[in-house]
Design an enzyme around this catalytic site. Sequence first.
Site, PDB file in Angstrom:
ATOM      1  N   CYS A  47      -2.305   9.230   2.379  1.00 47.34           N
ATOM      2  CA  CYS A  47      -1.897   8.720   1.062  1.00 47.34           C
ATOM      3  C   CYS A  47      -2.955   9.042   0.016  1.00 47.34           C
ATOM      4  O   CYS A  47      -2.654   9.151  -1.167  1.00 47.34           O
ATOM      5  CB  CYS A  47      -1.614   7.228   1.120  1.00 47.34           C
ATOM      6  N   GLU A  86       0.882  -1.169   0.000  1.00 47.26           N
ATOM      7  CA  GLU A  86       0.000   0.000   0.000  1.00 47.26           C
ATOM      8  C   GLU A  86       0.917   1.214   0.000  1.00 47.26           C
ATOM      9  O   GLU A  86       1.515   1.537   1.021  1.00 47.26           O
ATOM     10  CB  GLU A  86      -0.899  -0.005   1.245  1.00 47.26           C
TER      11      GLU A  86
END
Length: 507
Positions: free
Chosen positions: A267, A233
């Site tokens: 993010c 990720e």
Amino acid sequence: MAVRIAENPATGERIGEIVETDLDMIRDMYEKARKSFEMWSSLSIDERLSYLKRLKALMVEEMDAIAKNISLDTGKVLTEALVADILPTVDSLDYIIKRAKSILSPQKRKTPLLLIGKKSYVEYMPRGVVLVISPWNYPLQLSVVPVISALVSGNTVILKPSEVTPFVGKCIEELFQKAGFPEGVFQVAHGGKEVGAKLTEEKPDFIFFTGSVKTGKIIQKVAAEHLIPTALELGGKDPFIVFEDANLERAAKGAVWAAFTNAGQVCMSAERIFVEKSVYERFLELVKKETEKLVQGTDQDADVGSMTSAMQVDIVKSHVKDALKKGAKLELGVNPDEWPDSMFVKPIILSGVSKDMDIMSEETFGPVMPIVPFETEDEVIRLANDTEFGLNASVWTKDLKKARRVASRLVSGAVTINEALVSVANPDLPFGGVKASGIGRYHGEEGLRLFCHDKAILLDRGILKKEVQWYPYKGKYQDFLRLLQSYFRSPRAWIPFLQSFLRLLKK
Ligand code: ADP
């Protein structure tokens, strides 16, 4: 024995001491984890869930204290610690407690006519020892959600929390201890990248990593050496697309939140705002007005907290400087040359930005909102997809047909329509990126099966003496040829099919 001092980035105040894991201890941790795997994986899902239920109850009881610890360690606003770090964690626990049993139970599959009389199903077998390496921006959810997703199917887990937020790492370890997980089922290795590197070299059965693209690539290389499967990720440079027919007030408030929440250290935060030219000036005024109202601090009533890592402040500073040097206009905020020596960075709005600036091509991970005008749907889709990343995106318009059309054309792991970021808050939706944003999905069904081998089982009750495709082959070829041609012909030719099948049965 190395000891790391945990400090509150907002105040510089010392908040605790964390004993780092000795590199020599890591092999023992794996041995312990492998031994516990035998016991843990042999429990029923209900038995394993009883531990997760205890963990959930504990987190609910201690929610306020956990929020305060997260805020102290990250400089996050208290409300964000609660709503954006604790809530998704407890909600995922809730989801797993309710859904894991059905998601991880054997799933029936269809068996074709050519395999008549047999049954097929898929079983989900735990992988073994899972290594979870997590970052500092949401130190609770980005650690605990993959950990519980792996534990429920019977894996044992070693977590390495970020050395930037070691206090939360310690807090997670204590929570699991209090919840009474059996010895060796969940262990925490404290420390920095040396500890992380040693953990990956010791051949876990799966690596779940959240962090930078740079480290993701290092981990993928080490994993390739031993064919260890991974989920990565990584970062994002998410587009936020505003069409002229959007509810502009909502879109502006949404953009301000999506760009500045967690001081932009998300993010999937909005890092590139594209606005249709006809409403560009109006939108710019609205976001400036909304941003001016934001209050910086870390208490319950503040909006934008401090940055968590000094290194990240330097990156933000260099991106903004590079943009201003190349001709961007500072619409709001302070010129980096005049920033005070503080971890609080005042939100910045930039216009006149272009792709040759770091602010439009690299992940900034800070409170900066670059805005770009566009003229057509095709143009904005091209601009939005013109990035090495592909984590999340958002589309703002009242025309839902157009919104769905644009969403489908965005090369992205997720898209929200007239909303921002919240796809991650639905534990039933898969989460992950495309391109440099990562590999694999967690959350939802995908996220529980990620930590399992999909094992195919085909069952025959074993009554017949033999099968037609077994030896001897003598004299069977022509019958098989007829059988297959009549079976796959459209429409199927049932009479020759049955004739050749009966003949084969007798051979
Ligand atoms: P971020 O700055 O977003 O936290 P990093 O990629 O630097 O991203 O770090 C994410 C996590 O990866 C942290 O827990 C860090 O200690 C760990 N890490 C850094 N380098 C390595 C490495 N070479 N091998 C394993 N883990 C690492």
